[in-house]
Design a protein around this motif. Structure first.
Motif, mmCIF file in Angstrom:
data_model
loop_
_atom_site.group_PDB
_atom_site.id
_atom_site.type_symbol
_atom_site.label_atom_id
_atom_site.label_comp_id
_atom_site.label_asym_id
_atom_site.label_seq_id
_atom_site.Cartn_x
_atom_site.Cartn_y
_atom_site.Cartn_z
ATOM 1 N N UNK A 146 1.322 -1.331 -0.222
ATOM 2 C CA UNK A 146 -0.017 0.379 -0.236
ATOM 3 C C UNK A 146 0.956 1.077 -0.156
ATOM 4 N N UNK A 147 2.178 1.287 0.580
ATOM 5 C CA UNK A 147 2.458 2.148 0.389
ATOM 6 C C UNK A 147 4.013 3.073 -1.272
ATOM 7 N N UNK A 148 3.539 1.236 -1.502
ATOM 8 C CA UNK A 148 4.064 1.479 -2.832
ATOM 9 C C UNK A 148 5.586 1.316 -2.948
ATOM 10 N N UNK A 149 6.194 0.505 -2.114
ATOM 11 C CA UNK A 149 7.092 -0.101 -1.525
ATOM 12 C C UNK A 149 7.790 -1.731 -2.130
ATOM 13 N N UNK A 150 9.277 -1.642 -2.480
ATOM 14 C CA UNK A 150 8.960 -3.259 -3.036
ATOM 15 C C UNK A 150 8.728 -3.980 -1.549
ATOM 16 N N UNK A 151 8.321 -5.755 -2.100
ATOM 17 C CA UNK A 151 8.367 -6.102 -0.951
ATOM 18 C C UNK A 151 9.750 -7.391 -0.688
ATOM 19 N N UNK A 152 10.530 -7.352 -0.476
ATOM 20 C CA UNK A 152 11.087 -8.125 -0.618
ATOM 21 C C UNK A 152 12.330 -8.665 0.337
ATOM 22 N N UNK A 153 12.983 -9.513 0.649
ATOM 23 C CA UNK A 153 13.642 -10.355 1.991
ATOM 24 C C UNK A 153 14.507 -9.506 2.830
ATOM 25 N N UNK A 154 14.903 -7.698 2.476
ATOM 26 C CA UNK A 154 15.191 -7.933 3.436
ATOM 27 C C UNK A 154 14.169 -7.071 4.497
ATOM 28 N N UNK A 155 13.246 -7.099 4.052
ATOM 29 C CA UNK A 155 11.319 -5.937 4.459
ATOM 30 C C UNK A 155 11.015 -7.450 5.503
ATOM 31 N N UNK A 156 11.462 -8.542 5.420
ATOM 32 C CA UNK A 156 10.714 -9.551 5.801
ATOM 33 C C UNK A 156 11.675 -10.127 7.066
ATOM 34 N N UNK A 157 13.365 -9.311 6.471
ATOM 35 C CA UNK A 157 13.939 -9.944 7.741
ATOM 36 C C UNK A 157 13.487 -9.083 9.101
ATOM 37 N N UNK A 158 13.255 -7.624 8.631
ATOM 38 C CA UNK A 158 13.278 -6.633 9.565
ATOM 39 C C UNK A 158 12.027 -6.724 10.217
#
Length: 470
Positions: free
Chosen positions: A62-74
């Motif tokens: 919804x924020x228009x940002x990519x969903x990646x492994x870095x996000x998930x780890x955080x």
């Protein structure tokens, strides 16, 4: 979880593998979340970690940002993942990922498991209230259970059938009007007869459309024409043939598709069935027609004597099959409704039986959000009039068809009556010659539109219908 459920220790339904496959697909291709969100919410996931992951994915998307492994780890931080690291768990998700096209199917499985958990937990609450030592107000308990179960039942309804506020509905109407004006949305499923489509705006979702006429007026010809037009332009169409088998219907469709007014050989569906007199040129045209038919998503149900419940169940299966192919089910056609096997509730009372059938077909149209086209044979009273064109009043002895239908189309071929008239006059012979291939379609009823009469070219032997332009 209450004491009773803990004692029973039930294994609640879950779609754990589907949860992992969907999350992995989103990590691979972020577009998968857009296709999944129509069907699943974070709370539908059975695993708390998966709920957390999906909620974070939604927020990020919804924020228009990519969903990646870095996000998930955080997001996961030092979450307990059963003895493996966060990084390894995410890699496992990606290895078990489904495809983007399968994302909606996985999302539905997750949601269905969540709803089943609600049903089971609601039942356990009711059992606990009945078996516990403390007496509870049964009305309050029943009310709570009904509310919980109704939420499950309502969630399973198509979007158009769910409760909605006037404000939200009006906004949807305005948005659709803008789409139509911009050419981005169709008005309705086409009949394949331009003047009819213009007068009715096409067949709209939830409508019960009745094609009414006496025998030999061309009901099946028109019904197949409508079905083919809808299938070509709007998506798969289910055709419930209560009289003919699939081969007979296919012969009619192939005759219509192969029709060429410039050709020397006229290929009727009877000629196709006989086949002995077909020329090489005719066979070449039929081969081309077969190839064309292969691309028309018209699904034929040829079983005779189906009940209304069986038709509804098979129509729902067709809708699911269409959705798996990424298309909406456009319409269903029933040929004809007088041959639907009634329930035993009104055994012997034909008027009440037809009322049950017509109201059931209307309910099915609203449930699926598609037009349901029912072919209807009028009674013999029509034959007693000098002018044998059908009237809306001819349906009044057929249960509540007249009231349940949103659109009623009356079919009439004057040539049929002239052909069978004994002692025709010269004037009638001329009239027969002029109207030999004419079929009139008259809008006898339309809830929100004009009633007009459209004259069509119709070659019954070839199952061909086309509007006459004068």
């Amino acid at each position: 979880m209450n004491a009773l459920s803990a004692t029973l220790d039930p294994v609640l339904p879950n779609a754990f593998d589907s949860e992992q496959g969907l999350l992995g697909a989103i990590l691979h291709h972020n577009d998968a979340i857009d296709r999944a969100r129509e069907f699943v919410q974070p709370d539908d996931f059975s695993d708390a970690v998966h709920q957390q992951i999906f909620a974070a994915m939604v927020t990020r998307r919804d924020a228009g940002e990519a969903i990646d492994l870095g996000l998930m780890k955080a997001v996961l931080g030092d979450a307990d993942l059963g003895g493996i690291t966060v990084g390894q768990y995410l890699i496992n998700l990606m290895h078990g990922a489904t495809t983007v096209s399968n994302a909606p199917s996985y999302a539905r499985l997750i949601t269905q498991a969540a709803r089943m958990r609600t049903v089971i937990e609601t039942a356990q609450i009711g059992i606990a209230a009945m078996t516990g030592s403390t007496v509870h107000d049964p009305a309050e308990t029943a009310g709570n259970m009904i509310e919980a179960l109704d939420a499950v039942a309502s969630a399973a309804l198509a979007e158009h059938a769910r409760r909605v506020s006037l404000g939200a509905s009006a906004a949807n109407v305005l948005a659709r009007a803008n789409q139509v004006r911009q050419g981005a949305a169709p008005r309705g499923v086409p009949y394949g007869v331009p003047r009819l489509d213009g007068a009715t705006l096409g067949m709209r979702g939830g409508q019960l459309v009745i094609l009414a006429g006496r025998p030999a007026m061309g009901k099946t010809t028109v019904g197949l024409h409508v079905a083919i037009s809808a299938a070509r332009h709007s998506g798969p169409v289910g055709f419930f043939s209560m009289e003919m088998d699939a081969s007979e219907l296919s012969e009619r469709v192939m005759a219509a598709v192969a029709y060429d007014p410039r050709a020397q050989d006229v290929i009727s569906y009877r000629a196709i069935a006989d086949a002995s007199s077909l020329s090489n040129e005719a066979m070449e045209r039929l081969i081309k027609a077969q190839r064309t038919c292969a691309g028309i998503p018209l699904w034929i149900e040829p079983q005779a004597g189906l009940t209304l419940a069986q038709i509804a169940a098979r129509a729902r299966q067709m809708r699911l099959q269409a959705e798996r192919q990424g298309k909406p089910l456009a319409a269903i056609v029933v040929d004809h409704i007088g041959l639907i096997r009634p329930s035993k509730r009104y055994s012997g009372n034909r008027v009440q039986e037809m009322t049950e059938i017509s109201s059931g077909l209307k309910g099915l149209a609203k449930e699926l959000g598609i037009p349901v086209v029912g072919l209807c044979q009028l009674n013999r009273e029509v034959e007693k009039r000098p002018d044998k064109r059908p009237l809306l009043s001819d349906l009044r002895d057929s249960g509540s068809i007249e009231q349940d239908a949103d659109v009623v189309l009356g079919l009439f071929r004057e040539s049929y009556y002239l052909e069978h008239k004994v002692g025709r006059t010269d004037e009638e012979d001329i009239c027969l010659s002029n109207c030999q291939n004419e079929l009139e379609i008259e809008i006898l009823k339309q809830r929100s539109g004009p009633t007009i009469r459209v004259t069509c070219f119709c070659d019954i032997a070839c199952n061909v219908l086309a509007e006459v332009t004068r």
